[in-house]
Structure formats: C-alpha cells, structure tokens
Design an enzyme around this catalytic site. Structure first.
Site, mmCIF file in Angstrom:
data_model
loop_
_atom_site.group_PDB
_atom_site.id
_atom_site.type_symbol
_atom_site.label_atom_id
_atom_site.label_comp_id
_atom_site.label_asym_id
_atom_site.label_seq_id
_atom_site.Cartn_x
_atom_site.Cartn_y
_atom_site.Cartn_z
ATOM 1 N N HIS A 155 1.318 8.885 -15.032
ATOM 2 C CA HIS A 155 0.728 9.250 -13.745
ATOM 3 C C HIS A 155 1.259 10.639 -13.377
ATOM 4 O O HIS A 155 2.354 11.009 -13.795
ATOM 5 C CB HIS A 155 1.202 8.202 -12.728
ATOM 6 C CG HIS A 155 0.602 8.291 -11.359
ATOM 7 N ND1 HIS A 155 0.992 9.223 -10.426
ATOM 8 C CD2 HIS A 155 -0.349 7.534 -10.763
ATOM 9 C CE1 HIS A 155 0.309 9.030 -9.298
ATOM 10 N NE2 HIS A 155 -0.519 8.012 -9.483
ATOM 11 N N ASP A 232 9.022 4.080 -14.680
ATOM 12 C CA ASP A 232 8.123 4.112 -13.531
ATOM 13 C C ASP A 232 7.492 2.719 -13.445
ATOM 14 O O ASP A 232 6.609 2.378 -14.230
ATOM 15 C CB ASP A 232 7.079 5.208 -13.754
ATOM 16 C CG ASP A 232 5.899 5.111 -12.786
ATOM 17 O OD1 ASP A 232 5.846 4.163 -11.977
ATOM 18 O OD2 ASP A 232 5.013 5.993 -12.857
ATOM 19 N N GLN A 235 3.334 0.111 -11.278
ATOM 20 C CA GLN A 235 2.305 -0.868 -11.634
ATOM 21 C C GLN A 235 2.906 -2.161 -12.167
ATOM 22 O O GLN A 235 2.352 -3.237 -11.962
ATOM 23 C CB GLN A 235 1.359 -0.291 -12.702
ATOM 24 C CG GLN A 235 0.494 0.845 -12.225
ATOM 25 C CD GLN A 235 -0.452 0.435 -11.106
ATOM 26 O OE1 GLN A 235 -0.883 -0.713 -11.021
ATOM 27 N NE2 GLN A 235 -0.762 1.373 -10.242
ATOM 28 N N LYS A 258 2.243 -1.390 -3.505
ATOM 29 C CA LYS A 258 1.559 -2.001 -4.652
ATOM 30 C C LYS A 258 2.091 -3.412 -4.912
ATOM 31 O O LYS A 258 1.614 -4.120 -5.790
ATOM 32 C CB LYS A 258 1.746 -1.141 -5.896
ATOM 33 C CG LYS A 258 1.070 0.225 -5.787
ATOM 34 C CD LYS A 258 1.001 0.879 -7.146
ATOM 35 C CE LYS A 258 0.871 2.384 -7.098
ATOM 36 N NZ LYS A 258 -0.422 2.883 -6.627
ATOM 37 N N CYS A 396 -5.167 9.845 -10.959
ATOM 38 C CA CYS A 396 -3.940 10.650 -11.007
ATOM 39 C C CYS A 396 -3.358 10.688 -12.410
ATOM 40 O O CYS A 396 -2.126 10.680 -12.584
ATOM 41 C CB CYS A 396 -2.902 10.143 -10.001
ATOM 42 S SG CYS A 396 -3.378 10.442 -8.311
#
Lengths: 438, 151
Positions: A155, A232, A235, A258, A396
């Site tokens: 991202h 990261d 998600q 999220k 993104c």
C-alpha cells in the site's frame, strides 16, 4: 455450527465440507461454532438500510468496516459518563478515564499477544505507525547507502514513508517482486536481502490482491541476517489471529477502523528493546518526564511516543471492538470469510469476461477483478445503483496496478457480517453491469 | 431501478465509449498534454493543433472509464473548428452543467450532444471523470506543458 449456517452452506454447495452430523463429538472442543449471520448483522445498525431502493450490500470492508453497537455504545458512554483528559489528573473522572484508556491498551496487548502493554503505542492508524517507525527508527538507525526492503504489493503507506526517509538519509528503497498470481517471489526476496539491508517492511495481507504473505519465512530470513521486520497488519488483523511473539516480528501496525473500531485510532506494536532505543517521534506533553529550557528528559514507554492528548475515546472504543471480535471469535470469522471467498471466487469465475486480479494460494477475503471493456469506475457506479458497495480504483497501490497492466480494479472485500446471499447479489450485479454495457 | 442509471449512461455515452472519435496520435500537434485523474488512475493524452486562434484539429489517446472516454470523444468533436474563446466558453458551460453550479441559466441546446453528460451532476464522485478532458484542453490552450491533474 448452527442450523442456519448449516442450511445456508448446504444451499450453497458446501456439503462436502461438512460431516454427516455436526459437529462430530471428537472435535467438539476444537471446532469453532459457525457465525450466525442474522445475529451478527443485528449488531451492526448501519447495515439495516436501503441504497437506491435496494438492501445495502456492503462489500468495501478492506477500505473500512462498520461498527457494532458495542463500539457505538462504548463511545457514547465514554463521552456521557467517563470522559476527561488522561494521566496525571487527581480528580475522579480523570482517574476513571485513565483506567479505561490503559485497559484498552491491555486489550490490544492481549489481542496481539504482546509481551508488555507498554509495547502498544496508540497512533492514528497504520499510516502513522509506519511513519513513526520510518522517522524514529529510520532516522536514527538507517543512513546513506543502507537499504530498506519492501515488496511490490505494498500500500502507498508502506512505500511513501520509506521514500521520504531515503530522501532524508540517502538510504535506498529495494522492492522484492511479485508474480502474476500476486504472490511474493520468495527467491527474489531472499536475494534482495543484503548486508546493507537495515529494515524489512512488508504487508501481512495485501489490500489490493488479498495475498497473505508467508511472514514467518520472511521474518526468519531477515532475522538470520539480523534485520528487523515491520509488518503492515491493517488488512490482516481483522481476519486472522495475530501473535506478535510467535511471529517474532519487531513492529506490527494496524488501524482500528478496519477492525470494526473507530477511525482515527490505530496501533504500533514494537519490541520493548527496539522502542526503548528509538528517539521520540513527536515532542509535546505526556511524552516527557522533566522539561527545562536546557534539556528535556523523555518519558518511559509507551508515553515517549504519545505526545499530546491522545485519541482517548476512540482508543477505549477500539478496546470494545476487540472485545466484540473476541466474543465472536476470530477463528470463526476467518472460517466464515474463507467460505465466502471460496464461494465468491467460484461464482465470479463463471462470468464471461471477468478476470481476477490476485489469485494467491493463501488469500484473505478480497475479490479484486476487472471486466473486459468495462472500466472499474463504471462497474462501481452501476453496482451502487443496485445497493452494492464495492471499491473501484487503484486501492492506494498504484505499483500493483502497473504490474498487472490495469488502470484500476473493482474490489469486493468481505467482513464478518457478509452473507452468501450478498455474494449472490454481487454476482447478479456484475451480470447486470455487463448487460447495461451490452 | 437501473432506469435511473440511464440518466448517466445514455446511449450517446455508450456509443462514444465503444467508438471514441478522434482517438489517435496527432503528429505535428502544436500542443500535447497529459491529463491525469489520480482518484481513479484515468489518463489521457490530448493533442491540439491551433492556428491563429483556431482549433484546427484535436485528438486524444488514453484509458479511462466510459464517462471520461465519452466526454473526451464528445469534446474533440465539438471543439474542432472552434476558436479558443469559443472552446473556453463551452468549457465554462460544460463545467456548470456537470457540477450543477449556476446551471439554471445554461441553455442545453448551446451544448449540443455534450448535454448528455449533464446527468453526471448526480454523481459527485464521477464529475471529475467528465471534466478531465476539458481541464486538459484548457491547459493545452494556455500552453501549460506540465501534467494536468483533476485534483
């Protein structure tokens, strides 16, 4: 598994995945109960509405998830009953609110299985978490000629902070390539690790492709060379149990919004030893122990990295979101979403002219696709008229779009409240898009 | 319910999306400009040949959604043979009908086929798709060499 879920899965052609009787006694302690979609959906007030006269089918969970009543009620309660500024207050409300705020930190600690609660830094979101590491760890430990290794599926928030760091320090950003299924090429990744690599920063689960990276292998390879790893987890965290100690990752970043929690709150996990060795990211109140005009002594973890009044209520409500996820069980969520994705993938592939973008063997519940001669933005607008919310664009992740040679994709992303009927609505909707375009 | 979508996706839009007019590279163009909509990744390259204030030829290349492709195609049709001032005036009218700002006074007949894109005003997220080509044209007329962005 309850009867509704059983009947639903049978109706959708999953009998083979089920035992003749459910569940077999021998597995009773291991098999997680299936989600009851009706019960779950009743927890999310926003889902009960019509868009353009059709029931809302919300399939944009990778962008942001909706909030259960427990989170909304928590926010209301904080502001109606418990709110005050945190830390150092001697009055009752400040002490009560401080306790709630720190209790939320402990909930995040348990959620990630961090060793210490002071390894949990509250930030605005994944983006700020990565920027914190880039500017604090990066500027103090990474210099000219050093390398930072990322992947081609990142991202923008795991690209741009490193590019900024490279401009500031003269470091070099290296990118490990992906293949046409959207999987990281591990041989190339290993080759890209060098004596100059000072940090690996990799997405746990790709927002554009759904790919779940083999982070255990990535961490093992990096650690073998003494290189720390940032994951990261924006998600991944809503879809699978994350154990930062078992992974042995050095940093883990996630966003509350999220995770069925509020926007504007997120988390950076960092190993105590690394965080202690890092300079503060921002200066201000709360992050100091003693200030004189000559010199300032910084506060201990986690406050060293939390300058200024934090996002108090949203942090507490993030704790409520984690409690909610715990109550439904992330294992059950993962199981439900895997079935939704399998069903959606199978049905989508029956549509002529539809191509999936991201077909990794190990994938989260993200279905990104293109249609022949129909731009994703047109798909998005027409689906919206059918009440179906998908995202259309580059997500993104422009380099991912460039790699696959598409300007954009349409992306349906699933959450715990999505149903098999909603997958059917999506598939019917895509067929209507094709019909409208003739 | 999909009837309403026809306000946006009219037959003219589909026609110009499928068979965009003046969709070609123009050798010897007096102006060439890249237009970019960072929201969706739409890109067009616009070519203009201007002679003494007259737009003699205009063409485009690129990839975009049906709205941006049709809008670019329709634009090339309508501005070809117009003066720069006439094109500017059309852009202003077009901008008004697509954003819905001060659009009451616009006589849709002045816009000819462009009027089919008036439906985009009900879709705020899509207005930039319709105006990308026009922003690019405006920049080309001003001879701005850099990339044009809708942002």
């Amino acid at each position: 598994m309850n009867n509704d879920a059983f009947a639903q899965q049978q109706a959708h052609g999953y009998p083979e995945a089920l035992p003749d009787f459910a569940p077999p006694p021998v597995h009773r302690g291991l098999v997680k109960p299936g989600l009851d979609p009706a019960k779950i959906r009743a927890d999310f007030p926003i889902l009960d509405q019509s868009i353009h006269g059709k029931p809302l089918v919300y399939l944009d969970n990778a962008a942001s998830t909706h909030k259960p009543k427990a989170v909304i009620d928590c926010l209301r309660k904080v502001y109606e009953e418990d709110y005050s500024n945190v830390h150092r207050g001697v009055h009752t409300l400040s002490q009560r609110c401080t306790e709630l705020f720190e209790a939320a930190r402990e909930k995040v600690q348990r959620f990630l299985n961090a060793k210490h609660s002071h390894e949990i830094i509250f930030v605005r979101g994944t983006t700020e978490a990565i920027n914190l590491v880039a500017q604090s760890y990066g500027r103090s430990k990474i210099g000219a000629g050093d390398e930072i290794l990322i992947t081609a599926m990142e991202h923008h928030s795991n690209i741009v902070p490193w590019q900024m760091l490279c401009e500031q320090t003269g470091a070099v950003l290296k990118v490990a390539p992906i293949d046409l299924r959207g999987e990281l090429r591990m041989d190339e990744f290993e080759r890209a690790l060098s004596d100059r690599t000072k940090l690996v920063s990799v997405v746990h689960m790709s927002n554009a492709l759904g790919t779940i990276n083999p982070v255990e292998d990535i961490i093992a390879l990096a650690h073998a060379r003494g290189v720390p790893v940032l994951l990261d987890g924006a998600q991944a965290a809503p879809h699978m149990a994350v154990d930062v100690q078992a992974l042995d990752c050095d940093f883990y970043a996630l966003s509350g919004h999220k995770l069925y929690g509020p926007s504007g709150i997120g988390v950076l996990y960092g190993k105590e030893k690394l965080l202690n060795a890092m300079p503060p990211y921002q200066g201000g109140g709360d992050m100091i122990r003693r200030v004189t005009f000559e010199k300032t002594e910084y506060n201990a973890l986690p406050y060293k990295f939390e300058a200024g009044t934090p996002n108090i209520a949203d942090a507490i409500a993030l704790g409520a979101a984690l409690d909610y996820l715990d109550s439904v069980s992330l294992a059950a969520v993962a199981d439900h979403e895997a079935r939704l994705l399998e069903y959606a993938t199978e049905r989508a592939l029956s549509i002529p002219g539809l191509s999936l973008v991201g077909t990794a063997a190990h994938k989260g519940a993200i279905l990104a696709f293109t249609l022949d001669r129909i731009h994703p933005h047109d798909i998005g607008t027409i689906l919206d008229h059918l009440g179906i919310a998908v995202r259309a664009g580059h997500h993104c992740a422009m380099p991912v779009m460039d790699f696959f040679g598409v300007p954009a994709t349409a992306r349906a992303s699933f959450g715990l409240y999505n149903t098999f009927e909603e997958v059917d609505a999506l598939i019917d909707g895509i067929r209507q898009v094709i019909k409208v375009f003739g | 319910m999909l009837d309403r979508i026809r306000d946006l996706y009219q037959e003219v839009v589909f026609d110009h999306n499928r068979n965009p007019r003046n969709f070609r590279v123009m050798p010897g163009a007096s102006r060439k400009i890249e237009g970019f909509n960072p929201l969706c990744g739409d890109r067009i390259t616009l070519y203009v040949r201007i002679n003494d204030g007259l737009i003699e030829d205009v063409s485009f290349q690129g990839s975009g959604c049906a709205i941006s492709t049709a809008s670019a195609s329709l634009m090339t049709e309508i501005v070809k043979g117009k003066t720069e001032q006439e094109a500017e005036r059309l852009f202003e009218l077009f901008h008004r009908i697509t954003t819905g700002k001060n659009s009451e006074a616009v006589n849709l007949e002045d816009l000819g086929k462009l009027a089919v894109l008036a439906g985009v005003r009900a879709y705020p997220a899509r207005v930039k798709c319709a105006t990308l080509a026009w922003h690019s044209l405006q920049a080309a007329l001003k001879n701005e060499a850099e990339t044009v962005s809708t942002e």
